[in-house]
Motif scaffolding. Structure first.
Motif, PDB file in Angstrom:
ATOM      1  N   PHE A   8       0.779  -1.007   0.552  1.00 28.58           N
ATOM      2  CA  PHE A   8      -0.155   0.102   0.032  1.00 28.58           C
ATOM      3  C   PHE A   8       0.377   1.296  -0.241  1.00 28.58           C
ATOM      4  O   PHE A   8       1.708   1.492   0.551  1.00 28.58           O
ATOM      5  N   SER A   9       0.687   2.688  -0.488  1.00 26.22           N
ATOM      6  CA  SER A   9       1.001   3.487  -0.522  1.00 26.22           C
ATOM      7  C   SER A   9       0.401   4.852   0.465  1.00 26.22           C
ATOM      8  O   SER A   9      -1.110   4.774   0.642  1.00 26.22           O
ATOM      9  N   VAL A  10       1.035   5.671   1.487  1.00 24.72           N
ATOM     10  CA  VAL A  10       0.393   6.737   1.739  1.00 24.72           C
ATOM     11  C   VAL A  10       0.246   7.890   0.561  1.00 24.72           C
ATOM     12  O   VAL A  10       2.216   8.503   0.885  1.00 24.72           O
ATOM     13  N   GLU A  11      -0.566   8.492   0.676  1.00 23.60           N
ATOM     14  CA  GLU A  11      -0.234  10.260   0.137  1.00 23.60           C
ATOM     15  C   GLU A  11      -1.025  11.310   0.596  1.00 23.60           C
ATOM     16  O   GLU A  11      -1.575  10.870   0.912  1.00 23.60           O
ATOM     17  N   PRO A  12      -0.720  12.507   0.644  1.00 22.64           N
ATOM     18  CA  PRO A  12      -1.898  13.620   0.963  1.00 22.64           C
ATOM     19  C   PRO A  12      -2.463  14.155  -0.527  1.00 22.64           C
ATOM     20  O   PRO A  12      -2.440  13.356  -1.377  1.00 22.64           O
ATOM     21  N   ILE A  13      -3.504  14.205  -0.712  1.00 18.72           N
ATOM     22  CA  ILE A  13      -4.302  14.097  -1.414  1.00 18.72           C
ATOM     23  C   ILE A  13      -5.460  15.441  -1.083  1.00 18.72           C
ATOM     24  O   ILE A  13      -5.598  16.275  -0.018  1.00 18.72           O
ATOM     25  N   ASP A  14      -6.070  16.391  -2.132  1.00 12.10           N
ATOM     26  CA  ASP A  14      -6.387  17.483  -2.193  1.00 12.10           C
ATOM     27  C   ASP A  14      -7.499  16.978  -1.937  1.00 12.10           C
ATOM     28  O   ASP A  14      -8.862  16.194  -2.856  1.00 12.10           O
ATOM     29  N   TYR A  15      -8.653  17.926  -0.811  1.00 13.93           N
ATOM     30  CA  TYR A  15      -9.857  17.318  -0.411  1.00 13.93           C
ATOM     31  C   TYR A  15     -10.762  17.649  -1.677  1.00 13.93           C
ATOM     32  O   TYR A  15     -11.965  17.027  -1.725  1.00 13.93           O
ATOM     33  N   GLY A  16     -10.525  18.509  -2.505  1.00 12.17           N
ATOM     34  CA  GLY A  16     -12.404  19.031  -3.429  1.00 12.17           C
ATOM     35  C   GLY A  16     -11.731  18.080  -4.611  1.00 12.17           C
ATOM     36  O   GLY A  16     -12.768  16.946  -4.606  1.00 12.17           O
ATOM     37  N   THR A  17     -10.631  17.677  -4.927  1.00 13.26           N
ATOM     38  CA  THR A  17     -10.426  16.490  -5.828  1.00 13.26           C
ATOM     39  C   THR A  17     -10.615  14.907  -5.654  1.00 13.26           C
ATOM     40  O   THR A  17     -10.624  14.249  -6.357  1.00 13.26           O
ATOM     41  N   LEU A  19     -11.963  14.221  -2.880  1.00 14.68           N
ATOM     42  CA  LEU A  19     -13.897  13.609  -1.971  1.00 14.68           C
ATOM     43  C   LEU A  19     -14.367  12.285  -2.409  1.00 14.68           C
ATOM     44  O   LEU A  19     -14.288  11.821  -1.294  1.00 14.68           O
ATOM     45  N   PRO A  20     -14.052  12.015  -3.304  1.00 10.89           N
ATOM     46  CA  PRO A  20     -15.526  10.715  -3.663  1.00 10.89           C
ATOM     47  C   PRO A  20     -14.310   9.417  -2.923  1.00 10.89           C
ATOM     48  O   PRO A  20     -15.234   8.830  -2.266  1.00 10.89           O
ATOM     49  N   ARG A  26     -14.827   6.971   4.274  1.00 14.53           N
ATOM     50  CA  ARG A  26     -14.708   7.103   5.773  1.00 14.53           C
ATOM     51  C   ARG A  26     -16.115   6.764   6.465  1.00 14.53           C
ATOM     52  O   ARG A  26     -16.887   6.826   7.075  1.00 14.53           O
ATOM     53  N   GLU A  27     -16.991   6.942   4.807  1.00 11.02           N
ATOM     54  CA  GLU A  27     -18.641   6.517   5.004  1.00 11.02           C
ATOM     55  C   GLU A  27     -18.719   5.224   4.963  1.00 11.02           C
ATOM     56  O   GLU A  27     -19.260   5.040   6.129  1.00 11.02           O
ATOM     57  N   THR A  28     -17.461   4.066   5.127  1.00  7.75           N
ATOM     58  CA  THR A  28     -17.716   3.139   4.822  1.00  7.75           C
ATOM     59  C   THR A  28     -16.988   2.481   6.697  1.00  7.75           C
ATOM     60  O   THR A  28     -18.187   1.775   7.396  1.00  7.75           O
ATOM     61  N   VAL A  29     -16.308   3.078   7.290  1.00  2.61           N
ATOM     62  CA  VAL A  29     -15.433   3.170   8.375  1.00  2.61           C
ATOM     63  C   VAL A  29     -16.745   3.454   9.216  1.00  2.61           C
ATOM     64  O   VAL A  29     -17.379   2.613  10.529  1.00  2.61           O
ATOM     65  N   ILE A  53      -3.919  10.243   1.702  1.00  4.84           N
ATOM     66  CA  ILE A  53      -4.989   8.463   2.031  1.00  4.84           C
ATOM     67  C   ILE A  53      -3.987   7.461   1.432  1.00  4.84           C
ATOM     68  O   ILE A  53      -2.615   7.442   1.472  1.00  4.84           O
ATOM     69  N   ALA A  54      -4.444   6.388   2.081  1.00  4.12           N
ATOM     70  CA  ALA A  54      -3.566   5.310   1.924  1.00  4.12           C
ATOM     71  C   ALA A  54      -5.072   4.140   0.377  1.00  4.12           C
ATOM     72  O   ALA A  54      -5.463   4.848   0.046  1.00  4.12           O
ATOM     73  N   ARG A  55      -3.484   4.117  -0.260  1.00  2.24           N
ATOM     74  CA  ARG A  55      -4.750   3.216  -1.650  1.00  2.24           C
ATOM     75  C   ARG A  55      -3.421   2.172  -1.409  1.00  2.24           C
ATOM     76  O   ARG A  55      -2.088   1.490  -1.039  1.00  2.24           O
ATOM     77  N   ASP A  56      -4.069   0.933  -1.939  1.00  2.29           N
ATOM     78  CA  ASP A  56      -4.063  -0.476  -1.995  1.00  2.29           C
ATOM     79  C   ASP A  56      -3.084  -0.520  -3.586  1.00  2.29           C
ATOM     80  O   ASP A  56      -2.871   0.670  -3.866  1.00  2.29           O
ATOM     81  N   PRO A  57      -2.411  -1.613  -3.891  1.00  3.57           N
ATOM     82  CA  PRO A  57      -1.542  -1.848  -4.738  1.00  3.57           C
ATOM     83  C   PRO A  57      -1.928  -1.115  -6.335  1.00  3.57           C
ATOM     84  O   PRO A  57      -1.851  -1.462  -6.690  1.00  3.57           O
ATOM     85  N   GLY A  58      -3.588  -1.729  -6.190  1.00  3.86           N
ATOM     86  CA  GLY A  58      -4.838  -1.343  -7.307  1.00  3.86           C
ATOM     87  C   GLY A  58      -4.775  -0.353  -7.047  1.00  3.86           C
ATOM     88  O   GLY A  58      -5.510   0.157  -8.069  1.00  3.86           O
ATOM     89  N   GLY A  59      -4.383   0.697  -6.157  1.00  4.89           N
ATOM     90  CA  GLY A  59      -5.054   1.670  -6.442  1.00  4.89           C
ATOM     91  C   GLY A  59      -6.338   2.366  -5.881  1.00  4.89           C
ATOM     92  O   GLY A  59      -6.596   3.286  -5.372  1.00  4.89           O
ATOM     93  N   ARG A  60      -6.555   1.589  -5.458  1.00  2.00           N
ATOM     94  CA  ARG A  60      -8.185   1.469  -4.420  1.00  2.00           C
ATOM     95  C   ARG A  60      -8.061   2.290  -2.976  1.00  2.00           C
ATOM     96  O   ARG A  60      -7.166   1.755  -2.132  1.00  2.00           O
ATOM     97  N   PRO A  61      -8.631   3.246  -2.486  1.00  4.51           N
ATOM     98  CA  PRO A  61      -8.733   3.940  -1.331  1.00  4.51           C
ATOM     99  C   PRO A  61      -8.590   3.134  -0.658  1.00  4.51           C
ATOM    100  O   PRO A  61     -10.054   1.899  -0.571  1.00  4.51           O
ATOM    101  N   ILE A  62      -8.039   2.765   0.752  1.00  2.00           N
ATOM    102  CA  ILE A  62      -8.014   1.494   1.969  1.00  2.00           C
ATOM    103  C   ILE A  62      -8.096   2.094   3.481  1.00  2.00           C
ATOM    104  O   ILE A  62      -8.093   1.346   4.402  1.00  2.00           O
TER     105      ILE A  62
END
Length: 304
Positions: A8-17, A19-20, A26-29, A53-62
């Protein structure tokens, strides 16, 4: 971006772009699993926060987390299937590093009580009374950045001790009057000692005591574990009158962490997991006293 052996990877994410993606975690947890009302999950601070945001090897938010303008960590969430794999640790480390880069001196957070042990491992200590938020019991916690955090009560003392023990790579040095009843016999501390002792990393925890007889009379719970792991836990009793007059107590590890109490019979003091200079100073003062102190072979035959 940071990556790790789990992929997995961790990086900053812009709130506006982003949000999905933030919503998907967050809504799942919080909303689906913990039944937090969706109106309480999203607030007016979100657009002002630094999000990771943390993403799995396929890029899915986790996983997600944020730093607020109030200098608080919040909204830490990891999808169920990725828990226990270091995702939360990596996100929190990234947020702490971001706060340091901004020159912040302190971070605070409101932890769900069930998650407080996670934050304790990262040097946060509890303060104040527990409270309820969104139907979940919480505990306020804080950590100084670039300096020591004040310890004011037993709960914070337990948290500091656990963090120093679990932060050790191999070695620990402990100066104690009589294994500190109320601290070293607390359940979270005993569990930390058990994890340290069974980690398989080798090493040694050296205890300097001022009153070994009192420890023996009290059948201190830690001695049972020490009996099972005699090469790992070493005890000596100070002999020199000058050493016996030393009023303080401390625990220090080999990664720069320490918890120091000016008066050894009290819990109040200071702790820092990144205090390499102070930790080194404590260890160097410990070593000559250790060499001239009496081993405690009587602890090996307590039959506890």
């Amino acid at each position: 971006m940071s990556a790790n052996p789990s992929g997995f990877s961790v990086e900053p994410i812009d709130y506006g772009t982003g949000l999905p993606e933030l919503r998907s975690v967050r809504e799942t947890v919080f909303v689906q699993e913990q039944n937090v009302p969706i109106a309480e999950e999203w607030d007016e601070l979100d657009p002002q926060c630094l999000h990771v945001i943390a993403r799995d090897p396929g890029g899915r938010p986790i996983g997600t987390g944020r730093l607020t303008p109030e200098r608080k960590v919040g909204r830490m969430a990891v999808l169920r299937e990725w828990r226990g794999k270091g995702v939360g640790d990596a996100m929190l480390a990234a947020l702490i590093e971001s706060a340091r880069r901004r020159g912040w001196r302190e971070l605070s957070l409101n932890s769900q009580v069930s998650a407080s042990a996670f934050y304790i491992r990262h040097g946060f200590v509890p303060y104040g009374e527990r409270f309820w938020e969104a139907g979940i019991e919480h505990q306020a916690m804080r950590r100084m950045l670039g300096g020591a955090t004040a310890i004011e009560d037993r709960e914070a003392a337990i948290a500091a001790t656990v963090a120093v023990i679990l932060g050790a790579r191999r070695y620990l040095w402990i100066y104690s009057r009589e294994l500190d009843p109320g601290l070293f016999d607390a359940a979270p501390v005993l569990e930390a000692w058990r994890r340290y002792g069974t980690s398989g990393h080798g090493g040694e925890a050296r205890f300097l005591l001022q009153d070994a007889e009192a420890v023996q009379r009290a059948h201190a719970p830690l001695l049972g574990l020490a009996q099972r792991l005699p090469s790992l836990f070493q005890f000596r009793e100070v002999d020199d009158p000058a050493d016996r007059a030393y009023p303080s107590a401390f625990i220090a590890n080999d990664t720069g962490g320490y918890y120091f109490r000016t008066l050894g019979h009290r819990f109040d003091g200071e702790t820092d997991l990144d205090g390499a200079g102070r930790a080194r100073q404590l260890v160097e003062s410990f070593k000559p006293i250790w060499e001239r102190s009496r081993p405690c072979p009587e602890f090996r035959a307590l039959g506890i």
